[in-house]
Design an enzyme around this catalytic site. Structure first.
Site, short mmCIF file in Angstrom:
data_model
loop_
_atom_site.label_atom_id
_atom_site.label_comp_id
_atom_site.label_asym_id
_atom_site.label_seq_id
_atom_site.Cartn_x
_atom_site.Cartn_y
_atom_site.Cartn_z
N GLU A 1 36.45 14.48 22.34
CA GLU A 1 37.54 14.95 21.62
C GLU A 1 36.67 16.07 20.64
O GLU A 1 36.85 15.71 19.38
CB GLU A 1 38.45 14.10 20.80
N GLU B 1 42.53 10.69 28.65
CA GLU B 1 42.99 9.72 27.47
C GLU B 1 44.21 10.14 27.19
O GLU B 1 44.54 11.22 26.93
CB GLU B 1 41.96 9.79 26.35
C1 IDC Z 1 40.70 4.62 18.13
C2 IDC Z 1 40.62 3.06 18.64
C3 IDC Z 1 40.59 2.53 17.08
C4 IDC Z 1 39.14 2.74 16.78
C5 IDC Z 1 39.18 4.38 16.41
C6 IDC Z 1 37.83 4.74 15.53
O1 IDC Z 1 42.08 2.85 19.28
O2 IDC Z 1 40.48 0.98 17.59
O3 IDC Z 1 39.06 2.09 15.27
O4 IDC Z 1 39.48 4.93 17.60
O5 IDC Z 1 36.82 4.74 16.86
C7 IDC Z 1 41.64 9.30 19.99
C8 IDC Z 1 40.08 8.64 20.23
C9 IDC Z 1 40.00 7.28 20.52
C10 IDC Z 1 40.67 6.69 19.51
C11 IDC Z 1 42.26 6.97 19.71
C12 IDC Z 1 43.35 6.26 18.73
O6 IDC Z 1 39.76 9.12 21.40
O7 IDC Z 1 38.47 6.91 20.05
O8 IDC Z 1 40.57 5.23 19.60
N1 IDC Z 1 42.49 8.36 19.77
O9 IDC Z 1 43.23 6.72 17.52
N2 IDC Z 1 42.11 10.31 20.12
C13 IDC Z 1 43.20 10.52 19.73
C14 IDC Z 1 43.72 8.99 19.48
#
Ligand code: IDC
Length: 476
Positions: free
Chosen positions: A302, A394
């Protein structure tokens, strides 16, 4: 636990050429070919939605071998238009359409088939054409033989059945065709599966037992292997994380699932920060996995806070590293604004259409979280989908924080759209993280049992219901 009305995933109209024998094929043959037996069969399969459609045609040569071919047909409705095609050079004039063979598929032996296709638009109605010609001969499904030439005695070979029933056994090496992901038969498919959480935190969720549950109980097509680069990920121990990814590629392969290798960059949002790491990582995994058919590469998760031209430049430096080792694998490129096609940072997909990555066989990433991203994002995906190959590597059923309640209405709207457009997806996450997006209840991975209703969260139950419906992958 849920009863989710599910529209039929495929709307197939199959038309095969009939009649038209009266067209006396020999009369329209090129003179150089006057003594050749001619004959052909064409099947036309379409997947249609309001205003648009995808058409796939299988052309079978039943006559003597040809070294190049021109397919012809007429759209029955005056409002039908060819928008973008693949595997042939396409032209439309009035309602008449022609597709000319390319170098690689021009030679068709007796009984040989090739698959071509296009995306189209329609206004009034979208009937399938019912008669086709190949090099001027009407494709009646039979052979027209000049009287002096004995009828061919060899029946056309039939396509051998796939050697297994797993997603990888059926679909084989994937490639991008037009705006679709296509299987080994050149036919568009949609892969549906799950993403891991960060491997540095949830390694105990990705075991033989859990991945067998994902393949057999969930009937998933795809495992996204989410290797964080920061947050105690790859940068802290490149060789260990590389090995962990490779092990999961093998486990997915053993179960007939595709493996999406996700170089999970998030913060910092500029992919250039990790450029050298990306080159090293992808050189290694691409060389190691080059012979496998189940690997797809996602080069940056991202990107955020950077321009599309920066992301594009990153892609144009990383993709050649992959291609040098693994020339035929599909590569997926992240997009601006957390892979929102730019929307989350005030842009849209035009910036990509106007300035695409200069590489073949690539797709572009779109991510959403159903409780946060709604109609304006869906509209942009729908608009972009006719121009760019998209892959939802994702998404969550919850908010973008990864937590909160499942938004069933928005999740249904999203997944119905992706099914209709045949856009592949991976859900965040197949893990037991204590957050709404996780499919497994906390403690599941340590306990080691991954089937049965008691292991699933609300999101997990919802996703399993969506994913385990039959795929109906085309097999010829
Ligand atoms: C989130 C995980 C969370 C973690 C965070 C930081 O769910 O447990 O603490 O990342 O690493 C994304 C990202 C993905 C995120 C997810 C939800 O690709 O890494 O995971 N998210 O926030 N993009 C939008 C949402």
């Amino acid at each position: 636990m849920f009863s989710i009305p599910r529209p039929s995933r495929r709307h197939l109209l199959v038309g095969s050429a009939v009649g038209a024998l009266a067209l006396a094929a020999t009369a329209v043959l090129p003179t150089t070919n006057a003594m050749a037996a001619t004959g052909c069969a064409v099947t036309y399969t379409t997947n249609s939605w309001q205003g648009g459609f995808t058409a796939n045609l299988t052309i079978k040569n039943l006559g003597d071998p040809v070294s190049n071919w021109t397919l012809g047909f007429t759209f029955p409705d005056g409002g039908q238009r060819l928008v973008q095609g693949w595997s042939a050079t396409w032209q439309q004039s009035g309602s008449a359409v022609t597709g000319r063979s390319l170098d690689y598929n021009g030679t068709l032996g007796t009984g040989a088939s090739t698959t071509v296709g296009f995306n189209g638009s329609w206004t009034g109605s979208n009937p399938s054409p019912t008669s086709f010609t190949l090099n001027g001969t009407a494709c009646t499904g039979g052979t027209t033989t000049p009287p002096t030439t004995p009828a061919p005695t060899t029946p056309p070979p039939t396509t051998p059945p796939p050697t297994g029933t797993t997603p990888v056994a059926i679909n084989g090496q994937l490639r991008v065709c037009g705006v679709n992901l296509c299987n080994q038969y050149g036919r568009p498919i949609q892969l549906r599966g799950m993403s891991t959480h960060g491997l540095q935190w949830f390694a105990n969720c990705y075991t033989d037992t859990s991945l067998t549950a994902l393949a057999d109980d969930w009937r998933a097509d795809l495992l996204r292997i989410s290797m964080y680069v920061q947050e105690k990920g790859y940068e802290t121990n490149p060789s260990a994380f590389t090995a962990q990814v490779n092990t999961l590629v093998d486990k997915a392969e053993a179960r007939g699932m595709y493996a999406l290798i996700d170089f999970h960059t998030l913060t910092p949002g500029d992919p250039m920060y990790n450029l050298e790491r990306a080159k090293t990582f992808f050189a290694t995994v691409a060389a190691r996995n080059a012979a496998k058919k189940n690997v797809i590469y996602e080069i940056t998760n991202e990107p955020n806070g950077v321009s599309w031209s920066t992301i594009r430049s990153y892609a144009e430096q990383v993709i050649p590293v992959i291609r040098a080792a693994d020339p035929d694998a599909v590569v997926i490129v992240g997009t601006r604004g957390w892979s929102s096609l730019g929307v989350s940072e005030g842009g849209n997909s035009d910036e990509i259409v106007n300035n695409p990555v200069r590489a073949e066989n690539i797709m572009y990433t779109f991510h959403f979280y159903a409780a946060s991203h709604k109609d304006n994002y869906r509209n942009e995906v729908q608009r972009a989908a006719s121009r760019l190959p998209l892959f939802v590597t994702e998404f969550g059923t919850v908010t973008y924080t990864g937590d909160g309640a499942v938004d069933t209405a928005s999740s249904n709207a999203w997944l119905d759209l992706l099914d209709r457009l045949k856009i592949s997806y991976a859900n965040w996450t197949f893990s037991d993280a204590a957050e709404g997006s996780a499919a497994l209840r906390p403690g599941t991975c340590a306990a080691g049992t991954f089937t049965g209703p008691s292991v699933l969260t609300e999101s997990g139950a919802y996703m399993r219901d969506r994913i385990r419906t039959p795929d109906a992958f085309p097999t010829s």
